[in-house]
Design a protein around this motif. Sequence first.
Motif, PDB file in Angstrom:
ATOM      1  N   ILE A   5       0.902  -1.091  -0.043  1.00  0.00           N
ATOM      2  CA  ILE A   5      -0.097   0.026  -0.052  1.00  0.00           C
ATOM      3  C   ILE A   5       0.849   1.204   0.103  1.00  0.00           C
ATOM      4  CG2 ILE A   5      -1.645   1.323   1.441  1.00  0.00           C
ATOM      5  CD1 ILE A   5      -2.780  -1.374   2.229  1.00  0.00           C
ATOM      6  N   ILE A   6       0.772   1.928  -0.813  1.00  0.00           N
ATOM      7  CA  ILE A   6       1.269   3.602  -1.165  1.00  0.00           C
ATOM      8  C   ILE A   6       0.322   4.365  -1.312  1.00  0.00           C
ATOM      9  CG2 ILE A   6       3.203   4.890  -2.132  1.00  0.00           C
ATOM     10  CD1 ILE A   6       4.454   2.083  -3.486  1.00  0.00           C
ATOM     11  N   PHE A   7       0.119   5.362  -0.359  1.00  0.00           N
ATOM     12  CA  PHE A   7      -0.708   6.437  -0.533  1.00  0.00           C
ATOM     13  C   PHE A   7      -0.118   7.799  -0.486  1.00  0.00           C
ATOM     14  CE2 PHE A   7      -0.402   5.376   3.782  1.00  0.00           C
ATOM     15  CZ  PHE A   7      -0.616   6.373   4.682  1.00  0.00           C
ATOM     16  N   ASN A   8      -0.707   8.744  -1.175  1.00  0.00           N
ATOM     17  CA  ASN A   8      -0.140   9.825  -1.522  1.00  0.00           C
ATOM     18  C   ASN A   8      -0.683  10.885  -0.592  1.00  0.00           C
ATOM     19  OD1 ASN A   8       1.676  10.196  -4.070  1.00  0.00           O
ATOM     20  ND2 ASN A   8       0.109   8.807  -4.336  1.00  0.00           N
ATOM     21  N   LEU A   9      -0.021  11.767   0.394  1.00  0.00           N
ATOM     22  CA  LEU A   9      -0.565  12.998   1.062  1.00  0.00           C
ATOM     23  C   LEU A   9       0.058  14.166   0.699  1.00  0.00           C
ATOM     24  CD1 LEU A   9      -0.568  11.283   4.572  1.00  0.00           C
ATOM     25  CD2 LEU A   9      -2.487  11.773   3.235  1.00  0.00           C
ATOM     26  N   PRO A  10      -0.962  15.178   0.561  1.00  0.00           N
ATOM     27  CA  PRO A  10      -0.343  16.590   0.056  1.00  0.00           C
ATOM     28  C   PRO A  10      -0.029  17.406   1.725  1.00  0.00           C
ATOM     29  CG  PRO A  10      -2.718  16.664   0.313  1.00  0.00           C
ATOM     30  CD  PRO A  10      -2.132  15.016   0.326  1.00  0.00           C
ATOM     31  N   VAL A  11       1.129  17.906   1.531  1.00  0.00           N
ATOM     32  CA  VAL A  11       1.871  18.733   2.527  1.00  0.00           C
ATOM     33  C   VAL A  11       1.964  19.976   2.499  1.00  0.00           C
ATOM     34  CG1 VAL A  11       2.418  16.378   3.792  1.00  0.00           C
ATOM     35  CG2 VAL A  11       4.044  17.681   2.562  1.00  0.00           C
ATOM     36  N   LYS A  12       1.976  20.932   3.288  1.00  0.00           N
ATOM     37  CA  LYS A  12       2.156  22.170   3.067  1.00  0.00           C
ATOM     38  C   LYS A  12       3.675  22.583   3.159  1.00  0.00           C
ATOM     39  CE  LYS A  12      -1.951  24.490   4.459  1.00  0.00           C
ATOM     40  NZ  LYS A  12      -2.661  24.558   3.100  1.00  0.00           N
ATOM     41  N   ASP A  13       4.400  21.963   4.023  1.00  0.00           N
ATOM     42  CA  ASP A  13       5.946  22.184   4.210  1.00  0.00           C
ATOM     43  C   ASP A  13       6.735  20.669   4.377  1.00  0.00           C
ATOM     44  OD1 ASP A  13       8.488  22.463   5.593  1.00  0.00           O
ATOM     45  OD2 ASP A  13       7.891  24.563   5.992  1.00  0.00           O
ATOM     46  N   LEU A  14       7.076  20.323   3.444  1.00  0.00           N
ATOM     47  CA  LEU A  14       7.609  19.009   3.147  1.00  0.00           C
ATOM     48  C   LEU A  14       8.561  18.669   4.507  1.00  0.00           C
ATOM     49  CD1 LEU A  14       7.383  16.271   1.696  1.00  0.00           C
ATOM     50  CD2 LEU A  14       9.310  17.219  -0.119  1.00  0.00           C
ATOM     51  N   ASP A  15       9.684  19.570   4.602  1.00  0.00           N
ATOM     52  CA  ASP A  15      10.551  19.375   5.806  1.00  0.00           C
ATOM     53  C   ASP A  15       9.977  19.238   7.103  1.00  0.00           C
ATOM     54  OD1 ASP A  15      12.777  19.610   3.892  1.00  0.00           O
ATOM     55  OD2 ASP A  15      13.013  21.559   3.953  1.00  0.00           O
ATOM     56  N   LYS A  16       9.099  20.126   7.407  1.00  0.00           N
ATOM     57  CA  LYS A  16       8.410  19.890   8.644  1.00  0.00           C
ATOM     58  C   LYS A  16       7.730  18.606   8.787  1.00  0.00           C
ATOM     59  CE  LYS A  16       7.747  25.023  10.021  1.00  0.00           C
ATOM     60  NZ  LYS A  16       6.819  26.071  10.013  1.00  0.00           N
ATOM     61  N   LYS A  18       8.142  15.802   7.205  1.00  0.00           N
ATOM     62  CA  LYS A  18       9.219  14.916   7.411  1.00  0.00           C
ATOM     63  C   LYS A  18       9.864  14.464   8.783  1.00  0.00           C
ATOM     64  CE  LYS A  18      12.590  14.323   4.337  1.00  0.00           C
ATOM     65  NZ  LYS A  18      13.754  14.919   3.244  1.00  0.00           N
ATOM     66  N   ALA A  19      10.154  15.729   9.503  1.00  0.00           N
ATOM     67  CA  ALA A  19      10.411  15.937  10.841  1.00  0.00           C
ATOM     68  C   ALA A  19       9.537  15.339  11.631  1.00  0.00           C
ATOM     69  CB  ALA A  19      10.652  17.461  11.207  1.00  0.00           C
ATOM     70  N   PHE A  20       8.162  15.849  11.594  1.00  0.00           N
ATOM     71  CA  PHE A  20       6.984  15.202  12.167  1.00  0.00           C
ATOM     72  C   PHE A  20       7.018  13.682  12.257  1.00  0.00           C
ATOM     73  CE2 PHE A  20       2.482  13.688  12.491  1.00  0.00           C
ATOM     74  CZ  PHE A  20       2.227  14.100  13.703  1.00  0.00           C
ATOM     75  N   PHE A  21       7.125  13.163  10.911  1.00  0.00           N
ATOM     76  CA  PHE A  21       6.943  11.695  11.013  1.00  0.00           C
ATOM     77  C   PHE A  21       7.980  10.855  11.203  1.00  0.00           C
ATOM     78  CE2 PHE A  21       3.411  12.917   8.087  1.00  0.00           C
ATOM     79  CZ  PHE A  21       2.206  12.338   8.989  1.00  0.00           C
ATOM     80  N   SER A  22       9.479  11.418  11.232  1.00  0.00           N
ATOM     81  CA  SER A  22      10.670  11.016  11.683  1.00  0.00           C
ATOM     82  C   SER A  22      10.536  10.898  13.014  1.00  0.00           C
ATOM     83  CB  SER A  22      11.700  11.759  11.461  1.00  0.00           C
ATOM     84  OG  SER A  22      11.869  11.870   9.783  1.00  0.00           O
ATOM     85  N   ALA A  23       9.698  11.765  14.018  1.00  0.00           N
ATOM     86  CA  ALA A  23       9.606  11.650  15.290  1.00  0.00           C
ATOM     87  C   ALA A  23       8.717  10.679  15.607  1.00  0.00           C
ATOM     88  CB  ALA A  23       9.102  13.006  15.949  1.00  0.00           C
ATOM     89  N   ALA A  95       4.068  15.300  21.026  1.00  0.00           N
ATOM     90  CA  ALA A  95       5.322  15.974  21.340  1.00  0.00           C
ATOM     91  C   ALA A  95       5.983  16.631  19.952  1.00  0.00           C
ATOM     92  CB  ALA A  95       6.333  15.136  21.771  1.00  0.00           C
ATOM     93  N   ALA A  96       5.616  16.146  18.769  1.00  0.00           N
ATOM     94  CA  ALA A  96       6.134  16.826  17.517  1.00  0.00           C
ATOM     95  C   ALA A  96       5.060  17.625  17.031  1.00  0.00           C
ATOM     96  CB  ALA A  96       6.201  15.451  16.418  1.00  0.00           C
ATOM     97  N   GLY A  97       4.113  17.955  17.731  1.00  0.00           N
ATOM     98  CA  GLY A  97       3.225  19.131  17.120  1.00  0.00           C
ATOM     99  C   GLY A  97       1.931  18.489  16.547  1.00  0.00           C
ATOM    100  N   GLY A  98       1.608  17.230  16.684  1.00  0.00           N
ATOM    101  CA  GLY A  98       0.201  16.849  16.331  1.00  0.00           C
ATOM    102  C   GLY A  98      -0.906  17.355  17.350  1.00  0.00           C
ATOM    103  N   ARG A  99      -1.977  17.065  16.717  1.00  0.00           N
ATOM    104  CA  ARG A  99      -3.246  17.486  17.502  1.00  0.00           C
ATOM    105  C   ARG A  99      -3.762  15.910  17.975  1.00  0.00           C
ATOM    106  NH1 ARG A  99      -8.785  18.460  17.726  1.00  0.00           N
ATOM    107  NH2 ARG A  99      -9.127  17.658  15.378  1.00  0.00           N
ATOM    108  N   ILE A 100      -4.366  15.771  19.341  1.00  0.00           N
ATOM    109  CA  ILE A 100      -4.910  14.799  19.603  1.00  0.00           C
ATOM    110  C   ILE A 100      -6.187  14.883  19.865  1.00  0.00           C
ATOM    111  CG2 ILE A 100      -4.796  12.789  21.212  1.00  0.00           C
ATOM    112  CD1 ILE A 100      -2.066  13.276  19.781  1.00  0.00           C
TER     113      ILE A 100
END
Length: 132
Positions: A5-16, A18-23, A95-100
Amino acid sequence: MNKQIIFNLPVKDLDKSKAFFSALGFSFNSQFSNENAAFMVIVDGSIQAMLTTEALFKTLIGKPVVQAKEANEVVICLMCDSREEVDRLIAKAAAAGGRIPHPPEDRGFMYDQGFEDLDGHLWNLVWTAPQT
């Protein structure tokens, strides 16, 4: 056949993003990444996502990009190996800035909680008791 499964997600800031999901512990394959897209590995060999800038995403779909903070079309659900993994990933997302958006739901045989990533995409993390 090895299905993936490979899905595409649009993002506003690619670097931010990547940092979020790396966390959260996800990795990226640089062979399939550039300044407009990042190939994110969620589960090696079976589940990946292509994070794309909104400009690139728009060229793929030929219509306006939904702003996920305003409306959602899908909730991405990931199965986890334990309740603790659900809690651990939720804590990392926060902790990476996501909303719960809601507290965990415990139904005994199933435990889940979700988070909203930086662009408003909804993710639900679920653990279910092993079937006996």
